[in-house]
Scaffold this active site. Structure first.
Site, mmCIF file in Angstrom:
data_model
loop_
_atom_site.group_PDB
_atom_site.id
_atom_site.type_symbol
_atom_site.label_atom_id
_atom_site.label_comp_id
_atom_site.label_asym_id
_atom_site.label_seq_id
_atom_site.Cartn_x
_atom_site.Cartn_y
_atom_site.Cartn_z
ATOM 1 N N ALA A 29 -14.415 -7.156 -1.448
ATOM 2 C CA ALA A 29 -13.864 -8.515 -1.489
ATOM 3 C C ALA A 29 -13.227 -8.827 -0.132
ATOM 4 O O ALA A 29 -12.067 -9.234 -0.038
ATOM 5 C CB ALA A 29 -12.863 -8.672 -2.632
ATOM 6 N N HIS B 117 -9.581 -8.057 6.702
ATOM 7 C CA HIS B 117 -10.436 -6.865 6.868
ATOM 8 C C HIS B 117 -11.247 -6.976 8.158
ATOM 9 O O HIS B 117 -11.441 -5.989 8.858
ATOM 10 C CB HIS B 117 -11.413 -6.733 5.694
ATOM 11 C CG HIS B 117 -10.761 -6.479 4.373
ATOM 12 N ND1 HIS B 117 -10.682 -7.437 3.395
ATOM 13 C CD2 HIS B 117 -10.167 -5.375 3.868
ATOM 14 C CE1 HIS B 117 -10.087 -6.936 2.333
ATOM 15 N NE2 HIS B 117 -9.754 -5.685 2.592
ATOM 16 N N GLN C 155 -5.927 3.890 -8.797
ATOM 17 C CA GLN C 155 -4.738 3.215 -8.256
ATOM 18 C C GLN C 155 -4.375 1.945 -9.024
ATOM 19 O O GLN C 155 -3.443 1.246 -8.663
ATOM 20 C CB GLN C 155 -4.912 2.920 -6.775
ATOM 21 C CG GLN C 155 -5.913 1.832 -6.433
ATOM 22 C CD GLN C 155 -6.139 1.745 -4.928
ATOM 23 O OE1 GLN C 155 -6.821 2.560 -4.338
ATOM 24 N NE2 GLN C 155 -5.553 0.743 -4.295
ATOM 25 N N GLU D 9 -0.985 -4.057 7.721
ATOM 26 C CA GLU D 9 0.472 -3.978 7.502
ATOM 27 C C GLU D 9 0.923 -4.826 6.320
ATOM 28 O O GLU D 9 2.083 -4.784 5.943
ATOM 29 C CB GLU D 9 1.206 -4.412 8.781
ATOM 30 C CG GLU D 9 1.115 -3.360 9.866
ATOM 31 C CD GLU D 9 1.782 -3.753 11.168
ATOM 32 O OE1 GLU D 9 2.236 -4.912 11.296
ATOM 33 O OE2 GLU D 9 1.830 -2.895 12.069
ATOM 34 N N LYS D 10 0.009 -5.608 5.741
ATOM 35 C CA LYS D 10 0.415 -6.369 4.545
ATOM 36 C C LYS D 10 0.845 -5.397 3.450
ATOM 37 O O LYS D 10 1.844 -5.605 2.780
ATOM 38 C CB LYS D 10 -0.716 -7.259 4.030
ATOM 39 C CG LYS D 10 -0.253 -8.074 2.820
ATOM 40 C CD LYS D 10 -1.274 -9.078 2.392
ATOM 41 C CE LYS D 10 -2.389 -8.456 1.616
ATOM 42 N NZ LYS D 10 -1.986 -8.007 0.250
HETATM 43 O O1 PAF Z 1 -5.674 -1.186 0.657
HETATM 44 C C1 PAF Z 1 -6.699 -0.975 -0.049
HETATM 45 O O2 PAF Z 1 -7.633 -1.783 -0.099
HETATM 46 C C2 PAF Z 1 -6.777 0.274 -0.892
HETATM 47 O O3 PAF Z 1 -5.536 0.624 -1.393
HETATM 48 C C3 PAF Z 1 -7.415 1.462 -0.157
HETATM 49 C C4 PAF Z 1 -6.588 1.904 1.038
HETATM 50 C C5 PAF Z 1 -8.817 1.086 0.302
HETATM 51 C C6 PAF Z 1 -7.534 2.660 -1.108
HETATM 52 O O4 PAF Z 1 -8.323 2.368 -2.212
#
Ligand code: PAF
Length: 280
Positions: free
Chosen positions: A32, A37, A61, A148-149
């Site tokens: 996404a 990014h 997570q 850093e967000k």
């Molecule tokens: O920041 C993210 O998108 C995720 O926490 C990461 C670092 C890709 C780990 O799944």
């Protein structure tokens, strides 16, 4: 740009770069992808011989199953963005590839993961550490790039690297914002136009609080930020804390730290947004 879905396929691909002692940069993502990014990927591509980007929505997570279910998945658009920003290899593994068996590792980050996000999203950072450590072991990057967000995530990844004695350099990249100040996030896709307008108030209030920071204590600034944001229709602050940027512990006076950061989580309707701002 190559797309690879297995760790062995990735290793084969990276082998020839390793043999030529080329540097490997890495940007882990959950897809996404947005301009935030894109900034990470451009920096990674500029600073390394090879730029690897992973796309993996990591189930460990997500403490909230609904959040995992609704997490946007936009593979085609992601590939287009990565092509245009200079990624060389996309690593897009399946869940079985990353977790052939359940990951039972429990990390101890001391107080770093007990506060803020850690308090409201139990287990979240343990899941981040599980997946990032696995991805690091597959990619073995020289440098890895994080926004850093996700300020607390960055602190925790640095601590994990220290604990595991990994040789990767962690690079934090400043927040990228929409023209109206809203921090870019994959979750913004879930906001209606009206919610987006409301959400822009978050950064406006944070900025205003930095202008008041010479005259108010962290406690008073906290009351100000929470009060102002909760006054905006549709916004509901989950927490706002002014912390030392290294220890993530609350500070009682801005003079006590030369790295104080205000971190916030706000519900905008159903969507949970985070942001942060530096005071000094
Ligand atoms: O920041 C993210 O998108 C995720 O926490 C990461 C670092 C890709 C780990 O799944």
């Amino acid at each position: 740009m190559e797309i690879v879905r297995t760790a062995t396929g990735l290793e084969e691909m990276l082998q020839r770069f390793r043999l030529q002692e080329q540097t490997i940069g890495f940007v882990p993502t959950m897809g996404a992808l947005h301009e935030g990014h894109a900034t990470l990927v451009r920096q990674c591509a500029a600073e390394n011989d090879v730029c690897v980007v992973s796309i993996f929505v990591n189930p460990t997570q997500f403490n909230n199953k609904e959040d995992l279910k609704h997490y946007p998945r936009t593979a085609e658009e992601d590939h287009t963005l990565l092509e245009r920003t200079g990624a060389d290899i996309i690593f897009a593994p399946s869940e079985e590839e990353i977790y052939p068996e359940p990951d039972k590792r429990v990390f101890d980050f001391g107080m770093l993961d007990k506060v803020m996000e850690g308090q409201f999203r139990p287990g979240h950072f343990n899941g981040v550490a599980q997946v990032v450590s696995k991805l690091f072991s597959f990619v073995r990057p020289d440098k890895a790039y994080f926004g850093e967000k996700d300020f607390q995530q960055l602190a925790i990844v640095r601590e994990m690297v220290r604990q595991l004695e990994l040789s990767v350099e962690i690079v934090g990249v400043p927040i990228v914002r929409e023209a109206d100040g809203l921090a870019m996030s994959s979750r913004n896709q879930r906001l209606s136009e009206e919610e987006k307008k409301n959400a822009a108030e978050i950064y406006r209030v944070l900025q205003e609080s930095t202008r008041l920071s010479d005259d108010l204590t962290p406690g008073q600034l906290t009351d100000f930020v929470i009060g102002e944001i909760n006054n905006v229709r549709g916004l509901n602050v989950e927490y706002f804390e002014i912390v030392d940027g290294n220890t993530l512990q609350l500070i009682s006076s801005l003079e006590k730290s030369d790295f104080s950061v205000g971190c916030i989580a706000v519900f905008c309707g159903e969507v949970r947004l985070i942001d942060n701002i530096r005071y000094n």
